[in-house]
Design an enzyme around this catalytic site. Sequence first.
Site, PDB file in Angstrom:
ATOM      1  N   ASP A 131       0.831  -1.295   0.054  1.00 20.46           N
ATOM      2  CA  ASP A 131       0.188  -0.119   0.119  1.00 20.46           C
ATOM      3  C   ASP A 131       0.626   1.172  -0.051  1.00 20.46           C
ATOM      4  O   ASP A 131       2.069   1.158   0.039  1.00 20.46           O
ATOM      5  CB  ASP A 131      -0.862   0.023   1.329  1.00 20.46           C
ATOM      6  N   LYS A 186      -3.184   2.391  -1.850  1.00 19.81           N
ATOM      7  CA  LYS A 186      -4.458   3.154  -1.310  1.00 19.81           C
ATOM      8  C   LYS A 186      -4.215   4.557  -0.909  1.00 19.81           C
ATOM      9  O   LYS A 186      -2.947   4.810  -0.188  1.00 19.81           O
ATOM     10  CB  LYS A 186      -4.957   2.456  -0.362  1.00 19.81           C
ATOM     11  N   MET A 197      -7.873   7.986   9.560  1.00 21.12           N
ATOM     12  CA  MET A 197      -8.347   8.297   8.370  1.00 21.12           C
ATOM     13  C   MET A 197      -9.513   9.228   8.315  1.00 21.12           C
ATOM     14  O   MET A 197     -10.699   9.417   7.750  1.00 21.12           O
ATOM     15  CB  MET A 197      -9.385   7.084   7.752  1.00 21.12           C
TER      16      MET A 197
HETATM   17  N1  SAH Z   1      -3.396  -0.427   9.727  1.00 24.59           N
HETATM   18  C1  SAH Z   1      -2.946   1.072   9.983  1.00 24.59           C
HETATM   19  C2  SAH Z   1      -4.062   1.989   9.898  1.00 24.59           C
HETATM   20  C3  SAH Z   1      -4.570   1.999   8.398  1.00 24.59           C
HETATM   21  S1  SAH Z   1      -5.741   3.171   8.214  1.00 24.59           S
HETATM   22  C4  SAH Z   1      -2.305   1.096  11.320  1.00 24.59           C
HETATM   23  O1  SAH Z   1      -2.229   0.173  12.162  1.00 24.59           O
HETATM   24  O2  SAH Z   1      -1.609   1.949  11.842  1.00 24.59           O
HETATM   25  C5  SAH Z   1      -4.853   4.619   7.749  1.00 24.59           C
HETATM   26  C6  SAH Z   1      -4.833   5.795   8.700  1.00 24.59           C
HETATM   27  O3  SAH Z   1      -3.866   5.394   9.767  1.00 24.59           O
HETATM   28  C7  SAH Z   1      -4.366   7.140   8.140  1.00 24.59           C
HETATM   29  O4  SAH Z   1      -5.526   7.528   7.499  1.00 24.59           O
HETATM   30  C8  SAH Z   1      -4.002   7.902   9.317  1.00 24.59           C
HETATM   31  O5  SAH Z   1      -5.212   8.228  10.260  1.00 24.59           O
HETATM   32  C9  SAH Z   1      -3.234   6.736  10.192  1.00 24.59           C
HETATM   33  N2  SAH Z   1      -1.884   6.799   9.916  1.00 24.59           N
HETATM   34  C10 SAH Z   1      -1.019   5.683   9.614  1.00 24.59           C
HETATM   35  N3  SAH Z   1       0.260   6.260   9.633  1.00 24.59           N
HETATM   36  C11 SAH Z   1       0.016   7.644  10.078  1.00 24.59           C
HETATM   37  C12 SAH Z   1       1.245   8.268  10.409  1.00 24.59           C
HETATM   38  N4  SAH Z   1       2.541   8.170  10.341  1.00 24.59           N
HETATM   39  N5  SAH Z   1       1.142   9.546  11.132  1.00 24.59           N
HETATM   40  C13 SAH Z   1      -0.278   9.658  11.316  1.00 24.59           C
HETATM   41  N6  SAH Z   1      -1.088   8.864  11.063  1.00 24.59           N
HETATM   42  C14 SAH Z   1      -0.979   7.960  10.393  1.00 24.59           C
END
Ligand code: SAH
Length: 245
Positions: free
Chosen positions: A36, A58, A172
Amino acid sequence: MSSPIVYLVGAGPGDIDLMTVKSLRLVRKAQVIVYDRLANPDILKEAPADCEFIDVGKTDGHHPVKQDKINEILYEVSQKYTNIVRLKGGDPFVFGRGGEEALYLKDKGVKFEIVPGVTSSISVPAYAGIPVTQRGVVTSFRVITGHEAKGKTKSSIEWESFNTNETLVFLMGLHNLKMIASKLIGIGKSKDYPVAVISKGTTKDQKVVVATLETIYEKAKDLPTPALIVVGEVVNLRENLQWFN
Ligand code: SAH
């Protein structure tokens, strides 16, 4: 030839040092990596020189490659390779659709393994100096999707249930920040309730904006993604616990 295994691997939140030892070991011997949009694309540099890369990137809430298609791709590569890494940001089972992919693979009779990752929902607040729980302040936290299909008349999020002092972490949700803040005020939270938005957390580009439910939208709406929203009294701890940058 040994039978193929699809590893559903969490890549961590961004800082490459937050990859698990297991995820790094698997990336280093992957024959193909289906990935992704990652907070840290440098991870791919760890793969073998002849590794095939498939970008199913995505973007927040939108899926340039449809989930059905991603599932098909995973099946196709399992017919060609034995070491398959399906790399996802954070943890594969936290809003990562890892469960859906695993169910699909099971249905197709393809072996899979889950490699949990450091989820952004806890680690990104931590890099901003915000513990999601703190004794004497709050005893639980919730991780919520802030992405709801536009035009839906009834919200599938039970807003009323947030009328506690739990820490709320919205993933998100940046494009719905205004709606989220006003829903929380609507269920009775104070307009002065603390909120943080953390953009590109754990990376050198990390940005943190702290405000209140009333002011957060104006202050944070233009931050770059990925970004998450933390609502709760623990946000105030950042003043003393800020350590990164
Ligand atoms: N599986 C992932 C989440 C997927 S949804 C996990 O466990 O982290 C994707 C969302 O995660 C983004 O829209 C944001 O809200 C958050 N996210 C992921 N990486 C991030 C980062 N480095 N800083 C801030 N938000 C983050």
